[in-house]
Design an enzyme around this catalytic site. Sequence first.
Site, PDB file in Angstrom:
ATOM      1  N   SER A  73      54.117  55.941  11.261  1.00  9.88           N
ATOM      2  CA  SER A  73      53.383  54.805  11.824  1.00  9.88           C
ATOM      3  C   SER A  73      53.281  53.773  10.716  1.00  9.88           C
ATOM      4  O   SER A  73      52.307  53.721   9.984  1.00  9.88           O
ATOM      5  CB  SER A  73      51.991  55.248  12.284  1.00  9.88           C
ATOM      6  OG  SER A  73      51.232  54.120  12.664  1.00  9.88           O
ATOM      7  N   ASP A 116      59.783  52.656  14.032  1.00  7.94           N
ATOM      8  CA  ASP A 116      59.240  53.790  13.278  1.00  7.94           C
ATOM      9  C   ASP A 116      60.159  54.998  13.404  1.00  7.94           C
ATOM     10  O   ASP A 116      60.730  55.238  14.480  1.00  7.94           O
ATOM     11  CB  ASP A 116      57.851  54.153  13.827  1.00  7.94           C
ATOM     12  CG  ASP A 116      56.765  53.349  13.131  1.00  7.94           C
ATOM     13  OD1 ASP A 116      56.888  53.107  11.915  1.00  7.94           O
ATOM     14  OD2 ASP A 116      55.792  52.965  13.808  1.00  7.94           O
ATOM     15  N   THR A 135      52.988  59.090  17.694  1.00  7.00           N
ATOM     16  CA  THR A 135      53.112  59.401  16.262  1.00  7.00           C
ATOM     17  C   THR A 135      52.930  60.891  16.021  1.00  7.00           C
ATOM     18  O   THR A 135      53.665  61.509  15.243  1.00  7.00           O
ATOM     19  CB  THR A 135      52.059  58.611  15.455  1.00  7.00           C
ATOM     20  OG1 THR A 135      52.059  57.273  15.901  1.00  7.00           O
ATOM     21  CG2 THR A 135      52.353  58.652  13.982  1.00  7.00           C
ATOM     22  N   CYS A 190      43.281  55.780   9.616  1.00  4.29           N
ATOM     23  CA  CYS A 190      43.269  56.497  10.895  1.00  4.29           C
ATOM     24  C   CYS A 190      41.940  57.221  11.135  1.00  4.29           C
ATOM     25  O   CYS A 190      41.547  58.103  10.375  1.00  4.29           O
ATOM     26  CB  CYS A 190      44.415  57.510  10.926  1.00  4.29           C
ATOM     27  SG  CYS A 190      44.515  58.354  12.512  1.00  4.29           S
TER      28      CYS A 190
HETATM   29  C1  HEM Z   1      50.073  62.229  12.431  1.00  2.75           C
HETATM   30  C2  HEM Z   1      49.520  61.450  13.336  1.00  2.75           C
HETATM   31  C3  HEM Z   1      48.942  60.086  13.064  1.00  2.75           C
HETATM   32  C4  HEM Z   1      49.349  59.137  12.168  1.00  2.75           C
HETATM   33  C5  HEM Z   1      50.514  59.226  11.172  1.00  2.75           C
HETATM   34  C6  HEM Z   1      48.460  57.996  12.323  1.00  2.75           C
HETATM   35  C7  HEM Z   1      48.558  56.824  11.590  1.00  2.75           C
HETATM   36  C8  HEM Z   1      47.632  55.801  11.631  1.00  2.75           C
HETATM   37  C9  HEM Z   1      47.656  54.640  10.770  1.00  2.75           C
HETATM   38  C10 HEM Z   1      48.732  54.331   9.726  1.00  2.75           C
HETATM   39  C11 HEM Z   1      46.560  53.888  11.057  1.00  2.75           C
HETATM   40  C12 HEM Z   1      46.099  52.668  10.295  1.00  2.75           C
HETATM   41  C13 HEM Z   1      46.265  51.346  10.981  1.00  2.75           C
HETATM   42  C14 HEM Z   1      45.779  50.167  10.146  1.00  2.75           C
HETATM   43  O1  HEM Z   1      45.525  50.180   8.960  1.00  2.75           O
HETATM   44  O2  HEM Z   1      45.686  49.144  10.747  1.00  2.75           O
HETATM   45  C15 HEM Z   1      45.866  54.550  12.148  1.00  2.75           C
HETATM   46  C16 HEM Z   1      44.717  54.077  12.757  1.00  2.75           C
HETATM   47  C17 HEM Z   1      44.209  54.635  13.902  1.00  2.75           C
HETATM   48  N1  HEM Z   1      44.568  55.835  14.485  1.00  2.75           N
HETATM   49 FE1  HEM Z   1      45.970  57.116  13.820  1.00  2.75          FE
HETATM   50  N2  HEM Z   1      47.559  58.279  13.305  1.00  2.75           N
HETATM   51  C18 HEM Z   1      47.810  59.539  13.784  1.00  2.75           C
HETATM   52  C19 HEM Z   1      47.117  60.203  14.764  1.00  2.75           C
HETATM   53  C20 HEM Z   1      46.122  59.653  15.519  1.00  2.75           C
HETATM   54  C21 HEM Z   1      45.494  60.285  16.653  1.00  2.75           C
HETATM   55  C22 HEM Z   1      45.805  61.704  17.151  1.00  2.75           C
HETATM   56  C23 HEM Z   1      44.601  59.386  17.157  1.00  2.75           C
HETATM   57  C24 HEM Z   1      43.652  59.507  18.333  1.00  2.75           C
HETATM   58  C25 HEM Z   1      43.163  60.634  18.768  1.00  2.75           C
HETATM   59  C26 HEM Z   1      44.650  58.197  16.327  1.00  2.75           C
HETATM   60  C27 HEM Z   1      43.870  57.073  16.502  1.00  2.75           C
HETATM   61  C28 HEM Z   1      43.831  56.005  15.631  1.00  2.75           C
HETATM   62  C29 HEM Z   1      42.934  54.863  15.805  1.00  2.75           C
HETATM   63  C30 HEM Z   1      41.952  54.645  16.944  1.00  2.75           C
HETATM   64  C31 HEM Z   1      43.167  54.012  14.713  1.00  2.75           C
HETATM   65  C32 HEM Z   1      42.473  52.695  14.402  1.00  2.75           C
HETATM   66  C33 HEM Z   1      41.406  52.899  13.340  1.00  2.75           C
HETATM   67  C34 HEM Z   1      40.696  51.631  12.961  1.00  2.75           C
HETATM   68  O3  HEM Z   1      41.257  50.544  13.143  1.00  2.75           O
HETATM   69  O4  HEM Z   1      39.561  51.721  12.488  1.00  2.75           O
HETATM   70  N3  HEM Z   1      45.589  58.394  15.349  1.00  2.75           N
HETATM   71  N4  HEM Z   1      46.534  55.714  12.460  1.00  2.75           N
END
Ligand code: HEM
Length: 412
Positions: free
Chosen positions: A295, A402, A252, A361
């Site tokens: 995403s 996506d 993403t 996130c």
């Molecule tokens: C622009 C970049 C990113 C976008 C657009 C994005 C988007 C998202 C979205 C939409 C979710 C929500 C999922 C849900 O509601 O079930 C999420 C959760 C998450 N993201 Fe990101 N993400 C990005 C970058 C990152 C990066 C760099 C990491 C790790 C270093 C990361 C790790 C995670 C994790 C571990 C979750 C789960 C959080 C939870 O369930 O509590 N993301 N992300």
Amino acid sequence: MTSAFTAPSILPPLFPFTRQSRSLEPPIEYAQLRSDPSKHVSRVTLWDGSTPFLLVKHQDICDALVDDRLSKERNRPGFPEMSAGGKAAAQNKPTFVDMDSPAHMNQRRMVEGLFTKEQIDSQRPHIQKVVADQLDEMIKKGCDKPVDLVEAFALAIPSYIIYGILGTPNSDLKYLTSKNATRTNGSATASEASNANKELLDYFGALVEEKMKNPADDLISKLVQEQLLTGHLAKEDVVQIAFLMLVAGNATMVNMINLGVIALLDHPDQLRDLLQDPSLVKPFVEELCRYYVASSFATRRVAKVDVTIGGQLIKAGEGVIAATQSGSRDESVFPNADVFDLHRQRGIEAGLGFGYGPHECVAEWLARAELESVFSVLFQTLPNLRLAVKKEDLELTPSTKDIGVVALPVLW
Ligand code: HEM
């Protein structure tokens, strides 16, 4: 006399919807559903014939994503899975991304401290250096012929930064980046991608052992010291969490860098504004993450009990897909929502690009800092950066997946 004839039932529309050919814009069905109040919460049909509810309005999406009667546990019957592979993966032991609270929050808190806004702000010099080094490397190689910005620049940035946070030795970076690229770049075969997955898990297994002997100031050592050695997590959990943090946002992030380049090239006036006023990088990144939701299928849930969302009863065991890509284009919240405008007046409404509620996130501040670092130097260093092919000839991700580009050939 009874008739053997039964009227064919009309199935709800197939989901995911298909983007217009060669377009990065959301599928038109979202706008059609938003414009009809009777369809704000309506059923769609998935690949396996299941018919979960799709939410397309910003308010309904936010309501659903904070509602703890809707579950993220993928092994619950009725959880909407997007593919056979997803359904099989749903049987694996979960990490916090697929848990409900209290287990979700317990595990999320184990990593959250390293991703707060303050913590990420303190990492900015390192993030900026990774971006600058990668840009130097790309420039050094020259552009006698078109250069793929994905391969030469975007792909390495999120990987190198998360490796630093996880605590992988610098000498392993090239190995890890190549394995991670094999997993995500789409050109590998299924068996190459699954071997790369396994090699990464084995690698993290060995690294956890090493951190047990020689802890340092990094996320894996923190999990080892605070959770593994105290009996709160098994070694397998630490490996899975490290792997999750490596892979969750990687593809993403790469796509958001690519889409940011495209957004600025599409809007030369806004690019000029950004070059003249570097403080505009923050609103630019906010607008980017609203406009391009890269995403958009993670926000799926299943009802644990009967729930009413947007006036529609959703029964226990029925699936819900919160279409964040649609909510981010909801005119009732974002006037002229289909216009990319970094000068947009912002209220308190969330853009939804990072999700919403307790699963929002965990690394969103890191993601913003990476994007801000990229768009503070990329065009400033290469003001002539341009596509080497026509925009309509870019190879995009499949039209039901996506949004993103597979390659971004550029010249400068
Ligand atoms: C622009 C970049 C990113 C976008 C657009 C994005 C988007 C998202 C979205 C939409 C979710 C929500 C999922 C849900 O509601 O079930 C999420 C959760 C998450 N993201 Fe990101 N993400 C990005 C970058 C990152 C990066 C760099 C990491 C790790 C270093 C990361 C790790 C995670 C994790 C571990 C979750 C789960 C959080 C939870 O369930 O509590 N993301 N992300």
